[in-house]
Scaffold this motif. Structure first.
Motif, short mmCIF file in Angstrom:
data_model
loop_
_atom_site.label_atom_id
_atom_site.label_comp_id
_atom_site.label_asym_id
_atom_site.label_seq_id
_atom_site.Cartn_x
_atom_site.Cartn_y
_atom_site.Cartn_z
N HIS A 133 0.82 -1.20 0.00
CA HIS A 133 0.00 0.00 0.00
C HIS A 133 0.86 1.26 0.00
O HIS A 133 0.50 2.26 -0.63
N ALA A 134 1.99 1.20 0.68
CA ALA A 134 2.88 2.36 0.69
C ALA A 134 3.36 2.69 -0.72
O ALA A 134 3.33 3.85 -1.15
N ARG A 135 3.75 1.68 -1.44
CA ARG A 135 4.23 1.92 -2.82
C ARG A 135 3.10 2.45 -3.71
O ARG A 135 3.34 3.30 -4.58
N SER A 136 1.87 1.97 -3.48
CA SER A 136 0.76 2.47 -4.29
C SER A 136 0.49 3.94 -4.03
O SER A 136 -0.11 4.62 -4.86
N ARG A 137 0.94 4.44 -2.89
CA ARG A 137 0.76 5.84 -2.53
C ARG A 137 1.98 6.69 -2.86
O ARG A 137 2.04 7.86 -2.49
N GLY A 138 2.96 6.11 -3.54
CA GLY A 138 4.15 6.87 -3.92
C GLY A 138 5.16 7.01 -2.82
O GLY A 138 6.04 7.89 -2.88
N ILE A 139 5.09 6.14 -1.83
CA ILE A 139 6.05 6.15 -0.72
C ILE A 139 7.14 5.11 -1.03
O ILE A 139 6.84 3.97 -1.38
N GLY A 140 8.39 5.51 -0.94
CA GLY A 140 9.49 4.57 -1.16
C GLY A 140 9.53 3.53 -0.06
O GLY A 140 9.24 3.84 1.10
N VAL A 141 9.87 2.30 -0.40
CA VAL A 141 9.87 1.21 0.58
C VAL A 141 11.21 0.47 0.55
O VAL A 141 11.65 0.00 -0.50
N VAL A 142 11.81 0.36 1.73
CA VAL A 142 12.97 -0.49 1.94
C VAL A 142 12.54 -1.64 2.84
O VAL A 142 11.98 -1.41 3.92
N GLY A 143 12.75 -2.85 2.41
CA GLY A 143 12.41 -4.02 3.22
C GLY A 143 13.65 -4.61 3.85
O GLY A 143 14.70 -4.70 3.22
N VAL A 144 13.53 -4.99 5.12
CA VAL A 144 14.61 -5.69 5.82
C VAL A 144 14.05 -7.02 6.27
O VAL A 144 13.16 -7.07 7.12
N THR A 145 14.53 -8.11 5.68
CA THR A 145 13.91 -9.41 5.89
C THR A 145 14.94 -10.50 5.64
O THR A 145 16.06 -10.23 5.22
N SER A 146 14.54 -11.73 5.93
CA SER A 146 15.39 -12.87 5.60
C SER A 146 14.84 -13.54 4.36
O SER A 146 13.73 -14.09 4.37
N LEU A 147 15.60 -13.50 3.29
CA LEU A 147 15.13 -14.09 2.04
C LEU A 147 15.06 -15.61 2.11
O LEU A 147 14.43 -16.23 1.25
N ALA A 148 15.65 -16.18 3.12
CA ALA A 148 15.55 -17.64 3.28
C ALA A 148 14.10 -18.07 3.46
O ALA A 148 13.70 -19.15 3.00
N TYR A 149 13.30 -17.24 4.09
CA TYR A 149 11.88 -17.58 4.30
C TYR A 149 11.13 -17.64 2.97
O TYR A 149 10.24 -18.47 2.79
N ALA A 150 11.48 -16.74 2.06
CA ALA A 150 10.81 -16.75 0.76
C ALA A 150 11.17 -17.99 -0.04
O ALA A 150 10.40 -18.43 -0.90
N ARG A 151 12.34 -18.55 0.24
CA ARG A 151 12.76 -19.76 -0.46
C ARG A 151 12.23 -21.03 0.20
O ARG A 151 11.97 -22.03 -0.49
N GLU A 152 12.03 -21.01 1.51
CA GLU A 152 11.76 -22.24 2.25
C GLU A 152 10.38 -22.30 2.90
O GLU A 152 10.02 -23.34 3.47
N THR A 153 9.61 -21.23 2.85
CA THR A 153 8.27 -21.24 3.44
C THR A 153 7.25 -20.73 2.41
O THR A 153 7.62 -20.28 1.33
N THR A 154 5.99 -20.78 2.79
CA THR A 154 4.92 -20.28 1.92
C THR A 154 4.38 -18.97 2.47
O THR A 154 4.36 -18.76 3.69
N PRO A 155 3.90 -18.07 1.60
CA PRO A 155 3.37 -16.79 2.07
C PRO A 155 2.03 -16.97 2.77
O PRO A 155 1.28 -17.89 2.47
N ARG A 156 1.74 -16.07 3.71
CA ARG A 156 0.47 -16.10 4.42
C ARG A 156 -0.48 -15.01 3.94
O ARG A 156 -1.65 -15.02 4.29
#
Length: 251
Positions: A133-156
């Motif tokens: 939603h932030a990006r849809s409003r023209g707000i820049g977004v930096v994400g800090v996360t572990s990409l291992a979860y995107a490889r080894e788990t499913t999204p909720r």
């Protein structure tokens, strides 16, 4: 294996993860620091969000001695830290669709601002929708996360996406799935999480980069001093006065 050895093992594991982040994320840290500096130089506001324990690295850069005064915590009542009872309520709120939109739409965040979204797994609805939603409003977004979860788990999230899919820039904390760094045959579950240590270090590295970038452009970084050193409160009062329209934790 003694407790002192376990302490050493945890510190070694945390140091190893910090080294991975330093080496593997050097370019992204520099880019995030530049993006933060750009936002400050262009008169934008900066917000930081994290739910549950992911809020701790967010809080660590807000109203912090040696930090930038313009870092603002974007708080979601009940989801910031573990200050609600039962503590599981915070986890439940991360699954509520539409909550992020409501929070953003009633916040001061606007087009041209910057939002840092911190989520270890990046798989829950709240951080995913916050970034989207932030990006849809023209707000820049930096994400800090572990990409291992995107490889080894499913999204909720109902979108079937992760936080990483809705960011202008992603910092990978390199934290393993499950967070815990140690195992011991005497202990029934993995233990000793390091995500707060590593993610807080990443955030401070970004802020440090931004301060240096601003100085390189001839802009005095709006840094805070400790209130426990002589003159600290007077210094901070001047900074808050100069940047008052971008500091919301003083209201």
């Amino acid at each position: 294996m003694t407790e002192s050895t376990l302490a050493d093992d945890f510190l070694d594991a945390a140091i190893a993860l910090l080294r991975q982040a330093r080496t593997g994320e050097a370019e992204n840290i520099a880019a995030a620091g530049t993006l933060l500096a750009d936002t400050v130089a262009n008169g934008g506001r900066v917000f930081v969000f994290g739910a549950g324990h992911s809020s701790l690295p967010a809080q660590d850069v807000v109203y912090r001695a040696g930090g930038l005064a313009i870092m603002n915590l974007l708080a979601v009542p009940g989801a910031v830290g573990v200050d609600v009872r039962p503590a599981t309520l915070g986890s439940a709120l991360e699954t509520v669709s539409g909550l992020a939109r409501t929070v953003l739409d009633t916040s001061p965040a606007a087009e041209g601002d910057l939002l840092v979204v911190i989520s270890l797994s990046g798989r829950n609805t709240l951080p995913v929708e916050m970034a989207s939603h932030a990006r849809s409003r023209g707000i820049g977004v930096v994400g800090v996360t572990s990409l291992a979860y995107a490889r080894e788990t499913t999204p909720r999230s109902a979108s079937g996406t992760f936080l990483k899919d809705h960011c202008d820039l992603v910092l990978d904390s390199r934290i393993p799935v499950g967070d815990a760094t140690l195992v011991d045959e005497r202990v029934g579950a993995p233990f000793a999480p390091a995500s707060t240590v590593v993610t807080s270090a990443l955030m401070q590295a970004v802020v440090a980069t931004a301060a240096g970038e601003l100085a390189a452009r001839g802009i005095d970084p709006p840094l805070l001093r400790s209130g426990n050193v002589d003159g600290g409160h007077d210094w901070n009062a001047r900074v808050f006065h100069e940047y008052g329209d971008r500091v919301f934790h003083q209201n």
